[in-house]
Design an enzyme around this catalytic site. Structure first.
Site, PDB file in Angstrom:
ATOM      1  N   LYS A  11       0.607  -1.247  -0.056  1.00 65.17           N
ATOM      2  CA  LYS A  11       0.155   0.013  -0.104  1.00 65.17           C
ATOM      3  C   LYS A  11       0.799   1.395  -0.162  1.00 65.17           C
ATOM      4  O   LYS A  11       2.135   1.278   0.343  1.00 65.17           O
ATOM      5  CB  LYS A  11      -1.118   0.165   1.127  1.00 65.17           C
ATOM      6  CG  LYS A  11      -0.359   0.012   2.592  1.00 65.17           C
ATOM      7  CD  LYS A  11      -0.006   1.510   3.001  1.00 65.17           C
ATOM      8  CE  LYS A  11       0.742   1.473   4.319  1.00 65.17           C
ATOM      9  NZ  LYS A  11       1.760   2.531   4.576  1.00 65.17           N
ATOM     10  N   ASP A 137      -2.538  -1.696  10.851  1.00 62.72           N
ATOM     11  CA  ASP A 137      -2.732  -1.831   9.340  1.00 62.72           C
ATOM     12  C   ASP A 137      -3.124  -2.880   8.759  1.00 62.72           C
ATOM     13  O   ASP A 137      -3.593  -3.036   7.463  1.00 62.72           O
ATOM     14  CB  ASP A 137      -1.551  -1.337   8.530  1.00 62.72           C
ATOM     15  CG  ASP A 137      -1.125   0.040   8.918  1.00 62.72           C
ATOM     16  OD1 ASP A 137      -2.117   0.755   9.204  1.00 62.72           O
ATOM     17  OD2 ASP A 137       0.000   0.404   8.396  1.00 62.72           O
TER      18      ASP A 137
HETATM   19  P1  ATP Z   1       4.354  -0.363   7.590  1.00 56.59           P
HETATM   20  O1  ATP Z   1       4.095   0.585   6.349  1.00 56.59           O
HETATM   21  O2  ATP Z   1       3.148  -0.968   8.279  1.00 56.59           O
HETATM   22  O3  ATP Z   1       5.076   0.451   8.877  1.00 56.59           O
HETATM   23  P2  ATP Z   1       6.727  -1.474   6.742  1.00 56.59           P
HETATM   24  O4  ATP Z   1       6.758  -1.774   5.174  1.00 56.59           O
HETATM   25  O5  ATP Z   1       7.415  -0.101   7.098  1.00 56.59           O
HETATM   26  O6  ATP Z   1       5.473  -1.527   7.353  1.00 56.59           O
HETATM   27  P3  ATP Z   1       7.613  -4.131   7.272  1.00 56.59           P
HETATM   28  O7  ATP Z   1       7.941  -4.669   5.661  1.00 56.59           O
HETATM   29  O8  ATP Z   1       5.993  -4.903   7.287  1.00 56.59           O
HETATM   30  O9  ATP Z   1       7.574  -2.858   7.371  1.00 56.59           O
HETATM   31  O10 ATP Z   1       8.517  -4.745   8.247  1.00 56.59           O
HETATM   32  C1  ATP Z   1       8.819  -4.245   9.424  1.00 56.59           C
HETATM   33  C2  ATP Z   1       9.633  -5.196  10.241  1.00 56.59           C
HETATM   34  O11 ATP Z   1       8.684  -6.227  10.505  1.00 56.59           O
HETATM   35  C3  ATP Z   1      10.757  -5.733   9.858  1.00 56.59           C
HETATM   36  O12 ATP Z   1      11.899  -5.425  10.405  1.00 56.59           O
HETATM   37  C4  ATP Z   1      10.758  -7.364   9.916  1.00 56.59           C
HETATM   38  O13 ATP Z   1      11.755  -7.878  10.599  1.00 56.59           O
HETATM   39  C5  ATP Z   1       9.343  -7.534  10.510  1.00 56.59           C
HETATM   40  N1  ATP Z   1       8.450  -8.546   9.948  1.00 56.59           N
HETATM   41  C6  ATP Z   1       7.680  -9.484  10.504  1.00 56.59           C
HETATM   42  N2  ATP Z   1       7.056 -10.210   9.442  1.00 56.59           N
HETATM   43  C7  ATP Z   1       7.427  -9.543   8.310  1.00 56.59           C
HETATM   44  C8  ATP Z   1       7.117 -10.053   7.071  1.00 56.59           C
HETATM   45  N3  ATP Z   1       6.239 -11.183   6.817  1.00 56.59           N
HETATM   46  N4  ATP Z   1       7.736  -9.143   5.952  1.00 56.59           N
HETATM   47  C9  ATP Z   1       8.506  -8.316   6.333  1.00 56.59           C
HETATM   48  N5  ATP Z   1       8.691  -7.847   7.654  1.00 56.59           N
HETATM   49  C10 ATP Z   1       8.488  -8.717   8.716  1.00 56.59           C
END
Ligand code: ATP
Length: 291
Positions: A11, A137
């Site tokens: 997203k 989210d």
């Molecule tokens: P948001 O936009 O909701 O803040 P994000 O894109 O910034 O999410 P994610 O890619 O979801 O962040 O990952 C953040 C942390 O979550 C990572 O450091 C990772 O170790 C942990 N994590 C747990 N499960 C997952 C997964 N399936 N994919 C990616 N990261 C994951």
């Protein structure tokens, strides 16, 4: 049906406003969420052994309780006393810790997959109620499409689909802590809040320019001050023909919206040459809601 395949879409936030901090420490937000056609793939299989086995192409990602996929399986296994196990292969394409809700989207797809694999007969709302226990989210990631997200992110209103456009995604190789960004956000009279209602009106009247001229994320002030490269990437995108560009979530990913595919391609190559962003994808708005 012993094996199913699912796509977990990333997203972007077309608008992200923070209204204040609640007593429990969470921030009250008002955001416009939009799926893009950039996705992780999950292959889920029922297995006889009562175990959760998670494999992923990114060796640095946890494959235990620290992975949201694992936790989503555990949640429904416990509630429904499921004695069979699950084998999941998670193919990551969405940049990690990027502001694109990759982990949340994987968790949402996993809940949907569990519902199908084990015939749990949960409605979309039932799944969304459970999803919020894993992350604010995740209910949106189950709903998908274009939506207004309020509360801590769990109060959702589906919106008309955002008009189609090309979306250029660029993530610089820096790690932004969401906690740091929220802790350093100062809301005062100087804060330029996004016109969320204006974005909704523009979406309703299929006015792509009306949406792009209002792109605004209140968290940019914090993240860009620490990492000016985000601003530089935005400027490159705009200079090379983006209608506008914005940081997604708490960053550091920047997205640019383009009407013209050729301009989007040129901006893509320019970003490659400049080398400030290491993960660059040219994709588009994705509007199909989950059935
Ligand atoms: P948001 O936009 O909701 O803040 P994000 O894109 O910034 O999410 P994610 O890619 O979801 O962040 O990952 C953040 C942390 O979550 C990572 O450091 C990772 O170790 C942990 N994590 C747990 N499960 C997952 C997964 N399936 N994919 C990616 N990261 C994951």
């Amino acid at each position: 049906m012993n094996t199913i395949m699912l796509k977990a879409y990333a997203k972007i936030n077309l608008g992200l406003d923070v209204l204040g901090k609640r007593e429990d420490g969470y921030h009250e937000v008002r955001m416009i969420m939009q799926n893009i056609r950039l996705y992780d793939k999950l292959t889920m299989k029922r297995i006889n052994e009562d175990k959760i086995i998670l494999k992923t192409n990114l060796t640095y990602l946890p494959t235990n309780e620290n992975n949201l996929v694992y936790r989503a399986i555990q949640l429904l296994k416990e509630e429904f006393h499921i004695k069979q196990g699950v084998h999941v292969e998670l193919q990551k394409h969405i940049p990690v810790a990027a502001g694109l809700a990759g982990g949340s989207s994987d968790a949402a797809a996993t809940l949907i997959g569990m519902n199908r694999l084990f015939h749990l007969k949960l409605s979309k709302n039932d799944l969304m109620e459970r999803a919020v226990k894993l992350g604010a989210d995740i209910p949106y990631c189950i709903l998908g499409g274009t939506a207004l997200s309020e509360g801590i992110g769990e109060v959702l209103t589906p919106l008309a689909p955002m008009p189609n456009a090309y979306v250029l995604i660029a993530k610089p190789p820096i790690n932004v802590s969401t906690k740091y960004v929220y802790e350093n956000l100062k809301l005062d009279e100087q804060t330029k809040h996004p016109d969320i209602d204006g974005i909704i009106k523009a979406i309703d009247s299929k006015d792509l320019h009306g949406v792009t001229e209002r792109l605004n994320n209140v968290l940019e002030s914090v993240t860009i001050e620490k990492y000016p490269v985000i601003q530089e990437i935005k400027e490159t995108m705009i200079q090379f023909g983006a209608m506008n560009a914005l940081m997604s979530g708490s960053g550091p990913t920047v997205f640019g919206i383009f009407e013209d595919l050729n301009l989007a391609r040129k901006a893509f190559y320019q970003l490659k040459i400049e080398g400030k962003a290491k993960q660059i994808y040219l994709t588009d708005i994705f509007n199909r809601k989950r059935g």
